[in-house]
Design a protein around this motif. Structure first.
Motif, mmCIF file in Angstrom:
data_model
loop_
_atom_site.group_PDB
_atom_site.id
_atom_site.type_symbol
_atom_site.label_atom_id
_atom_site.label_comp_id
_atom_site.label_asym_id
_atom_site.label_seq_id
_atom_site.Cartn_x
_atom_site.Cartn_y
_atom_site.Cartn_z
ATOM 1 N N ALA A 78 0.854 -1.181 0.000
ATOM 2 C CA ALA A 78 0.000 0.000 0.000
ATOM 3 C C ALA A 78 0.891 1.233 0.000
ATOM 4 C CB ALA A 78 -0.915 -0.002 1.220
ATOM 5 N N PHE A 79 0.894 1.958 -1.120
ATOM 6 C CA PHE A 79 1.789 3.091 -1.323
ATOM 7 C C PHE A 79 0.972 4.380 -1.233
ATOM 8 C CE2 PHE A 79 3.756 -0.554 -3.246
ATOM 9 C CZ PHE A 79 5.101 -0.417 -2.968
ATOM 10 N N VAL A 80 1.149 5.121 -0.161
ATOM 11 C CA VAL A 80 0.413 6.362 0.061
ATOM 12 C C VAL A 80 1.040 7.475 -0.783
ATOM 13 C CG1 VAL A 80 -0.281 8.085 1.770
ATOM 14 C CG2 VAL A 80 -0.212 5.654 2.394
ATOM 15 N N THR A 81 0.185 8.270 -1.413
ATOM 16 C CA THR A 81 0.677 9.364 -2.245
ATOM 17 C C THR A 81 -0.363 10.468 -2.335
ATOM 18 O OG1 THR A 81 1.542 9.958 -4.437
ATOM 19 C CG2 THR A 81 -0.171 8.285 -4.366
ATOM 20 N N GLY A 82 0.129 11.671 -2.614
ATOM 21 C CA GLY A 82 -0.748 12.742 -3.042
ATOM 22 C C GLY A 82 -0.865 12.711 -4.551
ATOM 23 N N SER A 103 -3.442 10.120 -0.114
ATOM 24 C CA SER A 103 -3.248 10.826 1.149
ATOM 25 C C SER A 103 -4.551 11.493 1.554
ATOM 26 C CB SER A 103 -2.159 11.883 0.980
ATOM 27 O OG SER A 103 -2.187 12.808 2.046
ATOM 28 N N GLN A 104 -4.763 11.649 2.854
ATOM 29 C CA GLN A 104 -5.947 12.334 3.351
ATOM 30 C C GLN A 104 -5.682 13.798 3.667
ATOM 31 O OE1 GLN A 104 -8.486 10.090 6.161
ATOM 32 N NE2 GLN A 104 -7.028 8.416 5.940
ATOM 33 N N LYS A 105 -4.514 14.308 3.273
ATOM 34 C CA LYS A 105 -4.160 15.696 3.566
ATOM 35 C C LYS A 105 -4.458 16.578 2.363
ATOM 36 C CE LYS A 105 -0.573 14.464 6.916
ATOM 37 N NZ LYS A 105 0.871 14.580 7.267
ATOM 38 N N THR A 106 -5.230 17.632 2.587
ATOM 39 C CA THR A 106 -5.642 18.534 1.516
ATOM 40 C C THR A 106 -4.459 19.088 0.745
ATOM 41 O OG1 THR A 106 -7.617 19.149 2.765
ATOM 42 C CG2 THR A 106 -6.896 20.663 1.034
ATOM 43 N N ILE A 144 -6.672 1.517 -6.975
ATOM 44 C CA ILE A 144 -6.453 2.917 -6.641
ATOM 45 C C ILE A 144 -7.508 3.291 -5.607
ATOM 46 C CG2 ILE A 144 -6.252 5.270 -7.482
ATOM 47 C CD1 ILE A 144 -5.624 4.189 -10.236
ATOM 48 N N ASP A 145 -7.056 3.686 -4.421
ATOM 49 C CA ASP A 145 -7.917 3.913 -3.261
ATOM 50 C C ASP A 145 -7.827 5.388 -2.879
ATOM 51 O OD1 ASP A 145 -9.065 4.126 -0.753
ATOM 52 O OD2 ASP A 145 -8.105 2.347 0.073
ATOM 53 N N GLY A 146 -8.975 6.105 -2.933
ATOM 54 C CA GLY A 146 -8.965 7.536 -2.681
ATOM 55 C C GLY A 146 -9.023 7.949 -1.229
ATOM 56 N N SER A 147 -9.187 7.002 -0.302
ATOM 57 C CA SER A 147 -9.257 7.339 1.131
ATOM 58 C C SER A 147 -10.284 8.446 1.374
ATOM 59 C CB SER A 147 -7.880 7.777 1.649
ATOM 60 O OG SER A 147 -6.890 6.811 1.386
ATOM 61 N N GLY A 148 -11.469 8.302 0.783
ATOM 62 C CA GLY A 148 -12.393 9.418 0.692
ATOM 63 C C GLY A 148 -13.218 9.746 1.914
ATOM 64 N N GLU A 149 -13.232 8.887 2.929
ATOM 65 C CA GLU A 149 -14.178 9.072 4.026
ATOM 66 C C GLU A 149 -14.049 10.430 4.693
ATOM 67 O OE1 GLU A 149 -15.354 7.072 8.323
ATOM 68 O OE2 GLU A 149 -14.468 5.811 6.760
ATOM 69 N N ARG A 150 -12.835 10.913 4.847
ATOM 70 C CA ARG A 150 -12.622 12.205 5.499
ATOM 71 C C ARG A 150 -13.388 13.316 4.774
ATOM 72 N NH1 ARG A 150 -8.336 16.661 4.432
ATOM 73 N NH2 ARG A 150 -10.039 18.168 4.415
ATOM 74 N N TRP A 151 -13.387 13.301 3.431
ATOM 75 C CA TRP A 151 -14.079 14.322 2.651
ATOM 76 C C TRP A 151 -15.602 14.088 2.625
ATOM 77 C CZ3 TRP A 151 -9.162 12.789 0.989
ATOM 78 C CH2 TRP A 151 -8.209 13.821 0.898
ATOM 79 N N GLY A 190 -8.831 -3.157 -16.105
ATOM 80 C CA GLY A 190 -8.515 -4.169 -15.116
ATOM 81 C C GLY A 190 -8.510 -3.723 -13.680
ATOM 82 N N LEU A 191 -8.445 -2.453 -13.419
ATOM 83 C CA LEU A 191 -8.224 -1.943 -12.073
ATOM 84 C C LEU A 191 -9.481 -1.980 -11.208
ATOM 85 C CD1 LEU A 191 -6.243 1.234 -13.134
ATOM 86 C CD2 LEU A 191 -5.265 -0.733 -11.951
ATOM 87 N N THR A 192 -9.261 -1.876 -9.901
ATOM 88 C CA THR A 192 -10.317 -1.553 -8.954
ATOM 89 C C THR A 192 -10.115 -0.114 -8.504
ATOM 90 O OG1 THR A 192 -10.611 -3.813 -8.166
ATOM 91 C CG2 THR A 192 -11.295 -2.050 -6.693
ATOM 92 N N LEU A 193 -11.162 0.691 -8.643
ATOM 93 C CA LEU A 193 -11.152 2.072 -8.165
ATOM 94 C C LEU A 193 -12.107 2.146 -6.983
ATOM 95 C CD1 LEU A 193 -11.459 3.933 -11.611
ATOM 96 C CD2 LEU A 193 -9.385 3.103 -10.486
ATOM 97 N N LYS A 194 -11.644 2.700 -5.868
ATOM 98 C CA LYS A 194 -12.503 2.667 -4.686
ATOM 99 C C LYS A 194 -12.344 3.910 -3.819
ATOM 100 C CE LYS A 194 -11.645 -0.189 -1.271
ATOM 101 N NZ LYS A 194 -11.267 0.602 -0.061
ATOM 102 N N ASP A 195 -13.421 4.255 -3.158
ATOM 103 C CA ASP A 195 -13.442 5.259 -2.097
ATOM 104 C C ASP A 195 -12.864 6.598 -2.532
ATOM 105 O OD1 ASP A 195 -14.544 3.265 -0.617
ATOM 106 O OD2 ASP A 195 -12.806 2.924 0.677
ATOM 107 N N SER A 196 -13.249 7.038 -3.721
ATOM 108 C CA SER A 196 -12.813 8.352 -4.171
ATOM 109 C C SER A 196 -13.481 9.441 -3.342
ATOM 110 C CB SER A 196 -13.162 8.545 -5.647
ATOM 111 O OG SER A 196 -12.733 9.816 -6.096
ATOM 112 N N ALA A 197 -12.758 10.513 -3.095
ATOM 113 C CA ALA A 197 -13.328 11.646 -2.376
ATOM 114 C C ALA A 197 -14.371 12.360 -3.224
ATOM 115 C CB ALA A 197 -12.220 12.618 -1.980
ATOM 116 N N PHE A 198 -14.243 12.244 -4.546
ATOM 117 C CA PHE A 198 -15.161 12.879 -5.493
ATOM 118 C C PHE A 198 -15.365 11.869 -6.608
ATOM 119 C CE2 PHE A 198 -16.451 16.293 -8.500
ATOM 120 C CZ PHE A 198 -17.342 16.981 -7.695
#
Length: 449
Positions: A78-82, A103-106, A144-151, A190-198
């Motif tokens: 799991a590679f965290v990135t902006g 990343s969950q940082k604006t 690709i995981d957007g970590s969207g819950e915060r938004w 082929g990808l899974t896209l999940k939990d986008s903030a938008f």
């Protein structure tokens, strides 16, 4: 033969034997060697789910582009990135077990010039961005995981506290998951896209794009994802979407072409789109036309798609007076649905409480702002255990024209509501086993059956 434009890899001269119709031919040809691979874990990135890898990943993308292109590979971990920005000749591969996690940082998503919800404006960059590239490929069996819950929480808190629960869509800046703009010959597969903030995947001003076998997920519980469209085709042409599986708590596949005065200024249609063999679960709509229609939407085919319980609407068209645009030549064919709220939903003046920035509130001349819906066919649709057959509504100024339903079988607790239509045709349309005729409706006034 000549190398294909946009193809990444080293080209070498080679002699080979080619078998054609049983004959062996000695041929001298160009062959493409495997594209160079740049594995991010071998160049400073850590897949521990904690370390911020933006600089390392972007640096590797830049190096790959400088060296003539290749594949930037996300391996297991799991590679965290902006926000990262792909460049010409650089393809992104996310391998099985690999996660590119937002990343969950604006501040990790810089504000850029872009188009969002039909308006050209500044907005935070997506997690994965590509602008002006040709021959781009984003693929793999990873995520690709957007970590969207915060938004999402920020959005719903703002909406629930607003007078009348006005939609704070533009007041809560949130990064999309993948945004591709001004690109030609794009493949996302082929990808899974999940939990986008938008929005999850947005194609803007693209010509030639394929989205294949992509899985998209955003939850409705314990907190509902906000503004979480699955795939948005925005003023783009020659698009194929095939074999996708979407549960996203908002429109699953949505076709758009600009909002109000700004969309009319840009005036770029979405056209020549084929959507086939897709499945949709929890979502606001299966394949949705609008509500951003200013540039026009035309020549669309939706084929062999399925909506499962939790998909609210199947044939969903929406726009608004003041938006304008012509929506025409649309076909839905071989569609199955079960447990939906409404099968049909045509609304040419959708009510909205959405706040829009003041600079985009330019009035539209009445003759430009009236939208047009025409030449729409729905053929071979079966829907069971539905709440309502739905509402088909045009405008008195511009009625819905030439809607044809053919071989449509709906089981629903409520029937059709139809108003302001011209040229409505029903052929073998059944509601709860009984044939329904278009002539049963007074189509320039409200009629219900």
């Amino acid at each position: 033969m000549k190398p294909v434009a946009g193809m990444v890899g080293k080209v070498c001269r080679n002699t080979m034997i080619v078998i054609v119709a049983g004959f062996a031919l000695l041929a001298s040809s160009w062959q493409i060697a495997a594209a160079p691979r740049f594995v991010i874990s071998e160049h400073g990135s850590r897949g521990d789910g904690k370390t911020l890898n933006t600089l390392a990943i972007q640096g590797l993308i830049d190096r790959c582009a400088t060296n003539g292109g290749g594949e930037v590979v996300v391996p297991q971990g799991a590679f965290v990135t902006g926000a990262i920005f792909l460049k010409q000749g650089v393809n992104l591969v996310i391998e099985k077990g690999g996660v590119l996690k937002g990343s969950q940082k604006t501040n990790d998503y810089p504000w850029i010039n872009t188009r969002i919800a039909g308006l050209e404006m500044k907005w935070p960059a997506a997690l994965v961005n590509a602008d002006g590239v040709t021959g781009l490929k984003i693929s793999g069996a990873g995520t690709i995981d957007g970590s969207g819950e915060r938004w999402w929480r920020e959005y719903w808190e703002a909406r629930n506290s607003a007078p009348g629960r006005a939609d704070p869509h533009f007041k809560i800046p949130r990064p999309r998951l993948v945004h591709i703009i001004n690109a030609t010959n794009v493949l996302v597969s082929g990808l899974t896209l999940k939990d986008s903030a938008f929005w999850n995947l947005q194609l803007t001003y693209c010509d030639g794009a394929e989205v294949r076998d992509v899985t998209i997920r955003a939850p409705i519980t314990p907190i509902r994802a906000a503004s979480s469209d699955g795939i948005d085709v925005d003023s783009s042409r020659n698009v194929l979407i095939e074999g996708c599986d979407i549960e996203c708590a908002d429109d699953a596949i949505c076709l758009k072409s600009g909002r109000d005065a700004d969309g009319l200024r840009v005036n770029r249609p979405t056209e020549n789109v084929v959507i086939r063999n897709c499945r949709v679960g929890n979502a606001a709509g299966l394949v949705v036309i609008g509500s951003e229609t200013s540039g026009g939407i035309r020549n669309v085919k939706v084929l062999n798609c399925r909506a499962d319980e939790g998909c609210e609407e199947i044939v969903r068209f929406k726009t608004k007076i003041g938006r304008g645009g012509v929506v025409e030549d649309i076909l839905y064919e071989n569609i199955t649905a079960k447990g939906t709220a409404r099968v049909f939903s045509f609304n040419m003046n959708a009510f909205s409480t959405m706040w829009v920035p003041e600079e985009f509130n330019t009035p539209v001349p009445p003759e430009q702002g009236l939208p047009v819906f025409r030449n729409i066919v729905v053929r071979n649709l079966t829907a069971k255990d539905c709440e309502s057959a739905g509402r088909i509504a045009g405008l008195t100024e511009t009625p819905l024209r030439n809607l044809r339903l053919e071989n449509v079988n709906v089981e629903a607790r409520k029937g059709f509501v139809i108003e302001n239509t011209v040229g409505l045709e029903f052929e073998n349309v059944k509601l709860n086993g009984k044939v329904v005729k278009a002539t049963a409706f007074t189509t320039m006034s409200r009629a219900e059956r």
